[in-house]
Design an enzyme around this catalytic site. Structure first.
Site, short mmCIF file in Angstrom:
data_model
loop_
_atom_site.label_atom_id
_atom_site.label_comp_id
_atom_site.label_asym_id
_atom_site.label_seq_id
_atom_site.Cartn_x
_atom_site.Cartn_y
_atom_site.Cartn_z
N LEU A 6 1.49 3.56 2.25
CA LEU A 6 2.39 3.69 3.38
C LEU A 6 3.37 2.53 3.45
O LEU A 6 4.56 2.71 3.77
CB LEU A 6 1.55 3.75 4.67
CG LEU A 6 2.29 3.79 6.00
CD1 LEU A 6 3.18 5.02 6.11
CD2 LEU A 6 1.29 3.76 7.16
N TYR B 188 -14.35 4.08 9.26
CA TYR B 188 -12.88 4.07 9.36
C TYR B 188 -12.46 4.67 10.70
O TYR B 188 -11.65 4.09 11.43
CB TYR B 188 -12.31 4.87 8.18
CG TYR B 188 -10.82 5.07 8.21
CD1 TYR B 188 -9.94 4.01 8.04
CD2 TYR B 188 -10.28 6.35 8.37
CE1 TYR B 188 -8.56 4.21 8.04
CE2 TYR B 188 -8.91 6.56 8.36
CZ TYR B 188 -8.06 5.48 8.21
OH TYR B 188 -6.70 5.69 8.20
N GLY C 274 0.82 -1.21 0.00
CA GLY C 274 0.00 0.00 0.00
C GLY C 274 0.85 1.26 0.00
O GLY C 274 2.09 1.21 0.02
N ASP D 44 -2.74 -12.94 3.78
CA ASP D 44 -4.05 -12.32 3.98
C ASP D 44 -4.15 -11.99 5.47
O ASP D 44 -4.24 -12.89 6.31
CB ASP D 44 -5.15 -13.30 3.55
CG ASP D 44 -6.54 -12.81 3.91
OD1 ASP D 44 -6.66 -11.72 4.50
OD2 ASP D 44 -7.51 -13.54 3.61
N ASP E 278 1.72 -8.96 1.87
CA ASP E 278 0.46 -8.35 1.43
C ASP E 278 -0.29 -9.44 0.65
O ASP E 278 0.26 -10.51 0.40
CB ASP E 278 0.74 -7.14 0.52
CG ASP E 278 -0.40 -6.12 0.59
OD1 ASP E 278 -1.57 -6.53 0.42
OD2 ASP E 278 -0.13 -4.94 0.81
N ILE E 279 -1.52 -9.13 0.24
CA ILE E 279 -2.22 -10.13 -0.57
C ILE E 279 -1.64 -10.18 -1.99
O ILE E 279 -1.78 -11.17 -2.67
CB ILE E 279 -3.76 -9.92 -0.63
CG1 ILE E 279 -4.09 -8.44 -0.82
CG2 ILE E 279 -4.44 -10.47 0.60
CD1 ILE E 279 -5.56 -8.17 -1.05
N ARG E 280 -1.01 -9.07 -2.42
CA ARG E 280 -0.29 -9.14 -3.70
C ARG E 280 0.98 -8.29 -3.61
O ARG E 280 1.03 -7.30 -2.88
CB ARG E 280 -1.16 -8.74 -4.87
CG ARG E 280 -1.56 -7.30 -4.97
CD ARG E 280 -2.55 -7.10 -6.11
NE ARG E 280 -3.89 -7.52 -5.72
CZ ARG E 280 -4.73 -6.74 -5.03
NH1 ARG E 280 -4.36 -5.54 -4.66
NH2 ARG E 280 -5.94 -7.15 -4.70
#
Ligand code: SER
Length: 310
Positions: free
Chosen positions: A13, A140, A11, A52, A34-36
């Site tokens: 950050l 959030y 991501g 995940d 990460d997931i990817r």
């Protein structure tokens, strides 16, 4: 030897934090997950593990088998995107934190990002203090307030060394942010470089706390490196960089790109922004572990335009 796991490493950050950790501790001291996998060349010098963050067993396996000393759990659905699917946002934001906190009972240092989104209409807008009533209006923000309390609970009950920062809007050039309310500012820089007009979804005078990514990473690394007895707040620290409105940002960008122009078409994100502070009082972070920002608005704008031009 210290070994650092970044969860949510692909991501906005995460990429920057992986690089910051590499610079401070060495490439081999950092594992990204990460997931990817992301496509940042520098970040990708460190090992990558597919993970995940909502899968408790998988998180436990990666943390235990990797022999990590510190985990940075960055996975979250941000403010604007979270409003489109509040239940999913709550699920992702809380599960990803709880899975790490549970593992940390065995003796891990944990970093978890909180946000200016913890504040709502009740809090003072200017120089919002560290400890005020938090009544966030986004899911959030609700997940960040709840997460802060969970962090403090794990510290008090299990002695987990968990540390957190209430980040302002983060402005970096390595990757595009996604789903946040403060993200308009990153977009404005891209439009300025492309030489096209920027349509802003906030009102011209909607001021928000913002921070250059370098300051955010330095704050994170310094907070995590500080001796444990200096960390007096186990919920999360207010952290301040600079503050600006879209109008002020436009004027500052125009000093470098005279033809840059912003038009305004406020949408639902304006209400989110209006519920957040204009600026934060981060005295506690300065007192407890020596925080001091380096980028004002002028420096931030210069640095972003230079980086994007290169
Ligand atoms: N940048 C985040 C958002 O806009 C706030 O932490 O959602």
């Amino acid at each position: 030897m210290e070994k650092h796991l970044v969860i949510g490493a692909s991501g906005q950050l995460g990429i920057e934090l992986v690089i910051g950790l590499q610079e401070r501790y060495g490439i081999d001291a950092v594992v990204a997950s990460d997931i990817r996998k992301g496509n940042d060349e520098l970040a990708n010098r460190s090992e990558f593990t597919k993970l995940d963050a909502t899968d408790a067993e998988a998180v436990k396996k990666v943390i235990t088998e990797g022999g990590f000393t510190t985990v940075y759990q960055l996975v979250a659905m941000l403010s604007a995107k979270g409003e489109a699917d509040p239940v999913r946002a709550w699920d992702l934001n809380m599960k990803s934190l709880m899975n790490v906190l549970e593992c940390a009972k065995e003796g891990l240092k944990v970093f978890w990002p909180s946000s200016i989104a913890v504040f709502g209409p009740e809090a003072e807008k200017d120089e919002t203090p560290q400890d005020v009533f938090c009544d966030p209006t986004t899911i959030y923000g609700v997940s960040k307030v709840s997460g802060e309390l969970w962090c403090n609970y794990y510290f008090e009950k299990y002695g987990v060394d968990v540390r957190s920062l209430r980040y302002p809007g983060l402005i970096g050039y390595r990757s595009m942010p996604g789903g946040g309310t403060t993200d308009y500012a990153v977009d404005a820089f891209y439009k300025a470089i492309e030489g096209v007009d920027f349509e802003c979804y906030l009102k011209p005078n909607e001021s928000l706390p913002m921070m250059h990514m370098d300051d955010a990473i330095r704050a994170t690394l310094d907070l995590m490196a500080a001796p444990a007895d200096q960390i007096k707040h186990r919920t999360s620290y207010n952290l301040s960089g600079c503050s600006f409105s879209p109008e002020e940002l436009t004027l500052e960008i125009q000093k470098h790109c005279p033809n840059f122009n912003t038009t305004y078409n406020p949408d639902h994100r304006q209400n989110i922004a209006a519920s957040w502070p204009n600026s934060l009082d981060d005295t506690k972070a300065r007192e407890d572990w020596g925080w001091k920002p380096e980028y004002g608005t002028k420096e931030l704008v210069e640095a972003m335009l230079n980086a994007l031009r290169n």
